[in-house]
Design an enzyme around this catalytic site. Structure first.
Site, PDB file in Angstrom:
ATOM      1  N   SER A 116      -5.428  -1.643  -3.723  1.00 19.82           N
ATOM      2  CA  SER A 116      -4.964  -1.598  -5.106  1.00 19.82           C
ATOM      3  C   SER A 116      -5.984  -0.869  -5.979  1.00 19.82           C
ATOM      4  O   SER A 116      -6.285   0.297  -5.732  1.00 19.82           O
ATOM      5  CB  SER A 116      -4.656  -3.010  -5.606  1.00 19.82           C
ATOM      6  OG  SER A 116      -3.905  -2.979  -6.795  1.00 19.82           O
TER       7      SER A 116
ATOM      8  N   GLU B 213       5.719  -4.458  -2.093  1.00 24.99           N
ATOM      9  CA  GLU B 213       4.677  -4.343  -3.115  1.00 24.99           C
ATOM     10  C   GLU B 213       5.069  -4.998  -4.444  1.00 24.99           C
ATOM     11  O   GLU B 213       4.314  -5.772  -5.032  1.00 24.99           O
ATOM     12  CB  GLU B 213       4.349  -2.868  -3.385  1.00 24.99           C
ATOM     13  CG  GLU B 213       3.754  -2.111  -2.222  1.00 24.99           C
ATOM     14  CD  GLU B 213       2.255  -2.289  -2.082  1.00 24.99           C
ATOM     15  OE1 GLU B 213       1.668  -3.115  -2.799  1.00 24.99           O
ATOM     16  OE2 GLU B 213       1.669  -1.598  -1.225  1.00 24.99           O
TER      17      GLU B 213
ATOM     18  N   HIS C  55       2.428  -7.280  -2.410  1.00 20.15           N
ATOM     19  CA  HIS C  55       1.218  -6.527  -2.742  1.00 20.15           C
ATOM     20  C   HIS C  55      -0.025  -7.318  -2.325  1.00 20.15           C
ATOM     21  O   HIS C  55      -0.191  -8.478  -2.706  1.00 20.15           O
ATOM     22  CB  HIS C  55       1.196  -6.264  -4.253  1.00 20.15           C
ATOM     23  CG  HIS C  55       0.050  -5.441  -4.731  1.00 20.15           C
ATOM     24  ND1 HIS C  55      -0.080  -4.107  -4.428  1.00 20.15           N
ATOM     25  CD2 HIS C  55      -1.014  -5.748  -5.519  1.00 20.15           C
ATOM     26  CE1 HIS C  55      -1.164  -3.623  -5.018  1.00 20.15           C
ATOM     27  NE2 HIS C  55      -1.757  -4.610  -5.668  1.00 20.15           N
TER      28      HIS C  55
END
Length: 550
Positions: free
Chosen positions: A218, A336, A430
Site C-alpha cells: 500500500s 482490495e 487489501h
C-alpha cells in the site's frame, strides 16, 4: 564495493560473529559491533533480533520539517531488546481491522529493527516499509515480524519514517529555508536515510549491502515506487517488491497540475485552518495535536514533485525509463476495495442508470469499460473498477516498465480467502496477503479476521515466504515443491494465489490494463484531471484522444 572494501568488510564480519558468539562479557544478549556502534540484541525464535536501533534523528519541535539528521552516537552497547516508538499519528478508528494498537508514539521515532540468522554471512537483505496511507503504521507491528525470513537465510529490516503532516508538509517558508529551495518529502528522506544506514552497517550483522531488496504494501509500496524514481535513492537497493502499489498523480511543489493544488498551497491552506500565521507557529504546536487537527482540515500526505527528491510524476519517469533498473515483484489482491469502501462513489439505482453514467463519462471507451465492468452486478463491477484503476493497473504497469528497460518483472494476483474474512465480505481484502508473504499468519493485528491454524493456510504462507525470500536472494521467485513463477516477459505470465499457488501464462484480466492506461494517458495529456479513484460512475468526462495515447 571494491575488492579491498569487501576484504575489510569480511574481516569486520568475522570479528562481529566471534563477538556475537562470545556474548557481552557475561551480560547476556547478542552483541554486534557495527560502524554505528555496539548493539545488543536478543535471541528469539531461533534467530537474532535487534530492535529500535536509531538510524537517524528526526528534527523535532522548533526544528521540525527538516531532512533527517545523523543519529546521536551512543556510549557502550545500545540495548536493542525492544521496539522504538512509532512515529506520531492519530488512531482515528480503533475498531478498524487495520488498527495496530501501537502503545507508544513520538516525534523522535526514526528507528529500525533487524532479524538475522545466527551465523549470517553475506546474506541477502530485505527492507520492509510499512503501509498506512503515509499517515499511520509502525515497524514494530507483530505482523511485520522478520523471524520467518531470517529462518530462510534472509536478513529482515523494518523501518519507521515520519508520517502525516510531520512527514510530508510542504510550505513556502520551508522551501525558503532549504538549500535546494524545496519542502515536503521528509518521510521519504527518512526512508533514504534508513537505506544509507543499511549500506554502512548491515555487513556487521552478516548482510550483503550489495543485495538489498526494498519492499512494502500500500503506502509502503507507493514508497517503493518513490524510491525507484528518486535520484538520491539510486544505488541504495538492488530489487523491489511492491504489494498493492498505486501509481496515482502526485502534487507538484509550486504549480497546480493534473487537477491537484500545489503542495506549498496546501501547506498555506492547512496553516490558515490551524490559525497558524507562519511556520514558527506550527512548530510551537504539540506534535500530537498538530497531527490530529491537520486531518480535520482534510490534509492528506503525499510525496511532492520537487525536482530534487522526486523529479517528475511517477508515470512520466517510468515511461522514460528513468526509474531504478532493478527486478521487481509486484501484484495486487482481488478484493482490495472490499475493506476500502470509502473509496467507492454512491452506486446508481439500477443497471440502466449505471450504463447511462458510464456512456456519458467514457465516450468511445464506454463499450470497453462495460465489457470489463458490466452492469449485471453493479456492486462487483464498482469494486473491480476502483481496484483495477489503482492497484491492478499499477502492478501490471510496474512489471511492464521494468521489462522494457531490461529488468525482469514478476506479477501476481492474490485471490485467497478463508472463513472469517469471507464471512465479513472481505475475500482477499487489501493487505490480506501480508501475513502470508511475511510468514506471520499467527501474528496478525488484534482486529484482523482470524486466520485458521490449518495446513491449508500454513502451506500458502510457506509458498509465499519461499517466493519472496528467493526473490530477495537472487531476483527470481521460486519455492520448493510449488509451481515455477515465470517472468512477465514470458507471454505476460503471472502467479495466481487462490487455494494454492498456480502459475498462469495467459494475460491477467484481458483489457484491464489497456483501458486504465488509456484513461490515465488522456487525463495526463489534458493536464487538469488527476488519475486516482475518480473512476467509473465518479469519473469526469473522458478527455479527447491525445498524441501518444492509443
Amino acid at each position: 564495493m571494491s575488492f579491498f572494501s569487501r576484504l575489510a568488510a569480511a574481516a569486520l564480519l568475522a570479528a562481529n560473529i566471534a563477538c556475537a558468539h562470545a556474548g557481552d562479557g557475561g551480560q547476556g544478549g547478542v552483541l554486534v559491533k557495527a560502524p554505528a556502534g555496539k548493539v545488543r540484541g536478543v535471541a528469539e525464535e531461533g534467530v537474532q533480533a535487534f530492535k529500535g536501533i536509531p538510524y537517524a534523528a528526526a528534527p523535532v519541535g522548533n526544528r521540525r520539517w527538516k531532512p533527517p539528521a545523523p543519529a546521536e552516537q551512543w556510549e557502550g552497547a545500545f540495548d536493542a531488546g525492544a521496539f522504538g516508538p512509532a512515529c506520531m499519528q492519530y488512531r482515528a478508528n480503533k475498531d478498524s481491522i487495520y488498527d495496530e494498537n501501537v502503545s507508544a508514539y513520538s516525534e523522535d521515532c526514526l528507528s529500525l529493527n533487524i532479524w538475522k540468522p545466527k551465523d549470517a554471512q553475506n546474506a541477502p537483505v530485505f527492507v520492509w516499509i510499512h503501509g498506512g496511507a503515509l499517515r499511520s503504521g509502525a515497524s514494530g507491528v507483530s505482523m511485520y515480524d522478520g523471524a520467518a525470513f531470517a529462518k530462510r537465510g534472509v536478513i529482515f529490516v523494518s523501518i519507521n519514517y515520519r508520517l502525516g503532516i510531520l512527514g510530508y508538509l510542504a510550505h513556502p517558508e520551508l522551501s525558503a529555508e532549504s538549500p535546494d529551495g524545496v519542502s515536503g518529502n521528509y518521510g521519504l528522506l527518512d526512508q533514504i536515510a534508513a537505506l544509507e544506514w543499511v549500506q554502512r552497517n548491515i555487513g556487521a550483522f552478516g548482510g550483503d549491502p550489495d543485495n538489498v531488496t526494498i519492499a512494502g504494501e500500500s503506502a509502503g509500496a507507493l514508497s517503493v515506487m518513490y524510491l525507484m524514481a528518486s535520484p538520491p535513492a539510486r544505488g541504495l537497493f538492488d530489487k523491489a517488491v511492491a504489494q498493492s502499489a498505486y501509481m496515482i498523480s502526485t502534487p507538484s511543489l509550486k504549480e497546480q497540475r493534473y487537477g491537484m493544488p500545489a503542495a506549498e498551497a496546501v501547506g498555506l491552506y492547512v496553516a490558515d485552518k490551524l490559525e497558524a500565521e507562519d511556520i514558527a507557529a506550527l512548530r510551537e504546536m504539540d506534535a500530537f495535536s498538530l497531527t490530529k487537527k491537520s486531518l480535520k482540515t482534510g490534509y492528506a500526505a503525499w510525496g511532492t514533485v520537487d525536482g530534487v527528491v522526486l523529479s517528475d510524476e511517477l508515470v512520466n519517469m517510468f515511461d522514460r525509463g528513468e526509474q531504478a533498473p532493478v527486478p521487481i515483484l509486484a501484484g495486487f489482491n482481488s478484493g482490495e476495495i472490499r475493506s476500502l469502501r470509502a473509496l467507492l462513489p454512491k452506486p446508481p439505482k439500477n443497471a440502466d442508470a449505471y450504463e447511462a453514467e458510464i456512456r456519458a463519462r467514457y465516450g468511445e471507451l464506454a463499450e470497453a469499460f462495460l465489457k470489463q465492468y458490466p452492469p449485471k452486478n453493479i456492486e462487483e463491477s464498482m469494486l473491480a473498477t476502483t481496484r483495477d484503476a489503482m492497484y491492478g493497473w499499477t502492478a501490471e504497469r510496474l512489471v511492464r516498465k521494468q521489462t522494457e528497460i531490461g529488468a525482469e518483472g514478476y506479477l501476481y494476483i492474490f485471490d485467497h480467502g478463508y472463513p472469517a474474512a469471507n464471512e465479513m465480505g472481505l475475500h482477499a481484502f487489501h493487505a490480506s496477503e501480508i501475513p502470508y508473504a511475511l510468514g506471520t499468519i499467527d501474528k496478525a493485528t488484534p482486529n484482523w479476521p482470524d486466520i485458521p491454524d490449518t495446513d491449508r493456510e500454513q502451506e500458502m504462507s510457506d509458498a509465499m515466504v519461499g517466493y519472496w525470500t528467493s526473490f530477495a536472494r537472487d531476483g527470481e521467485p521460486s519455492a520448493q515443491g510449488y509451481p515455477s513463477w515465470r517472468p512477465y516477459s514470458s507471454d505476460e505470465a503471472y502467479m495466481y494465489f487462490a487455494d494454492a499457488p498456480e502459475g498462469r501464462a495467459t494475460h491477467l484480466l484481458p483489457g484491464m490494463f489497456e483501458l486504465h492506461e488509456e484513461v490515465m494517458c488522456r487525463r495526463r495529456a489534458a493536464g487538469d484531471i488527476p488519475w486516482t479513484w475518480n473512476v467509473g460512475v465518479a469519473s469526469p468526462p473522458l478527455p479527447p484522444q491525445a498524441p501518444g495515447c492509443r
